[in-house]
Design a protein around this motif. Structure first.
Motif, mmCIF file in Angstrom:
data_model
loop_
_atom_site.group_PDB
_atom_site.id
_atom_site.type_symbol
_atom_site.label_atom_id
_atom_site.label_comp_id
_atom_site.label_asym_id
_atom_site.label_seq_id
_atom_site.Cartn_x
_atom_site.Cartn_y
_atom_site.Cartn_z
ATOM 1 N N GLY A 5 0.783 -1.231 0.000
ATOM 2 C CA GLY A 5 0.000 0.000 0.000
ATOM 3 C C GLY A 5 0.811 1.275 0.000
ATOM 4 N N SER A 6 0.160 2.362 0.380
ATOM 5 C CA SER A 6 0.716 3.703 0.199
ATOM 6 C C SER A 6 1.906 4.005 1.099
ATOM 7 N N THR A 7 2.123 3.216 2.143
ATOM 8 C CA THR A 7 3.267 3.463 3.022
ATOM 9 C C THR A 7 4.476 2.606 2.637
ATOM 10 N N ALA A 8 4.456 2.040 1.434
ATOM 11 C CA ALA A 8 5.597 1.295 0.916
ATOM 12 C C ALA A 8 5.937 1.807 -0.475
ATOM 13 N N LYS A 9 7.224 1.791 -0.781
ATOM 14 C CA LYS A 9 7.704 2.306 -2.068
ATOM 15 C C LYS A 9 8.889 1.456 -2.508
ATOM 16 N N PHE A 10 8.951 1.129 -3.789
ATOM 17 C CA PHE A 10 10.101 0.387 -4.305
ATOM 18 C C PHE A 10 11.125 1.354 -4.884
ATOM 19 N N CYS A 11 12.395 1.094 -4.593
ATOM 20 C CA CYS A 11 13.506 1.807 -5.223
ATOM 21 C C CYS A 11 14.544 0.782 -5.669
ATOM 22 N N ARG A 12 14.992 0.905 -6.880
ATOM 23 C CA ARG A 12 16.038 0.007 -7.368
ATOM 24 C C ARG A 12 17.358 0.358 -6.687
ATOM 25 N N LEU A 13 18.039 -0.660 -6.153
ATOM 26 C CA LEU A 13 19.290 -0.413 -5.439
ATOM 27 C C LEU A 13 20.291 -1.523 -5.682
ATOM 28 N N ASP A 14 21.459 -1.131 -6.140
ATOM 29 C CA ASP A 14 22.642 -1.981 -6.123
ATOM 30 C C ASP A 14 23.415 -1.583 -4.870
ATOM 31 N N VAL A 15 23.460 -2.447 -3.874
ATOM 32 C CA VAL A 15 24.023 -2.058 -2.576
ATOM 33 C C VAL A 15 25.517 -1.775 -2.639
ATOM 34 N N THR A 16 26.171 -2.143 -3.730
ATOM 35 C CA THR A 16 27.610 -1.873 -3.855
ATOM 36 C C THR A 16 27.887 -0.539 -4.545
ATOM 37 N N ASP A 17 26.844 0.208 -4.868
ATOM 38 C CA ASP A 17 26.972 1.450 -5.642
ATOM 39 C C ASP A 17 26.704 2.660 -4.747
#
Length: 249
Positions: free
Chosen positions: A51-63
């Motif tokens: 729902g509205s309190t979640a958001k996806f962000c693409r992340l390469d944790v080594t960057d």
């Protein structure tokens, strides 16, 4: 929830398995969550479900640059960052003599350097907000040695030590840092493991992602006097070994 009011979290590796379960558990606590992962389709689906309190962000944790963007987006969406769950991790099978140098380095980069980079960049935001919580998902491989996964073992022992160093450094700023050490858990990463892996544990089964998520939720919302500590969910595997008793005469 501890002694700070912000309710904004980043969960790395949040698109599936343990990370997705953690994201769901935090949303149920009225904590807004950024699901950070390379798996865009799965991550967007988890965010849609929550729902509205979640958001996806693409992340390469080594960057480094990617981390900065995700942290900025998290604060733009939900306010000051208060919680970081370093859950992203990979496993590669290979012994000391057989694992390639490239894969050893890749495992350490994702599992250890990626978590360090997240703490390095998130800590100033938590400090500015008056405190926060960092939970690092290590493994029983951060407590014991296992043959055939040396890179993974090295990375998880390193994350365990890094957790303690960070707890000492960041405690005066009101930032708690703990590590969680799951044993075998039903996730896509462990799908290839035989059930016999858990057969000798006192609780002879694989754990579930929701059980790990419950521990993480507890650490964030209830364990307000714990920092630098290790929390183990392994069905008793690290408690010791059962020995056959001699027959009574």
């Amino acid at each position: 929830m501890s002694r700070f009011s912000a309710r904004n979290a980043i969960v790395t590796g949040g698109a599936r398995g343990i990370g997705a379960a953690i994201a769901e558990a935090l949303v149920k606590e009225d904590i807004s969550v950024v699901i950070a992962d390379l798996l865009e389709h799965e991550g967007c689906e988890v965010a849609r479900k929550l729902g509205s309190t979640a958001k996806f962000c693409r992340l390469d944790v080594t960057d480094d640059a990617n981390w900065r963007i995700v942290i900025d987006e998290a604060e733009e969406a939900f306010g000051p960052l208060a919680i970081l769950v370093n859950n992203a991790g990979i496993l590669d099978f290979g012994g000391i003599e057989t694992q390639s140098p490239v894969m050893f380095r890749h495992v350490v980069d994702v599992n250890l350097y990626g978590a360090w980079l997240g703490m390095h960049l998130a800590a100033p935001r938590l400090r500015a907000g008056g405190g926060g919580v960092i939970v690092n998902i290590s493994s029983t491989a951060g407590l014991l040695g296992y043959a055939g996964i040396g890179g993974y073992v090295a990375s998880k022992w390193g994350l365990r030590g890094l957790t303690k160093a960070a707890a000492i450094e960041l405690g005066p700023a009101g930032i708690r840092v703990c590590s969680v050490h799951p044993g075998p858990i039903h996730t896509p990463m462990t799908a290839g493991l035989d059930a016999s892996v858990a057969a000798t544990q006192p609780l002879a089964r694989f754990g579930e992602p929701e059980e790990v998520a419950a521990m993480v939720r507890f650490l964030i919302t209830e364990a307000t006097f714990s920092t630098g500590s290790e929390f183990v969910l392994d069905g008793g595997a690290t408690a010791g070994q059962a020995l056959p008793l001699p027959n009574a005469s």
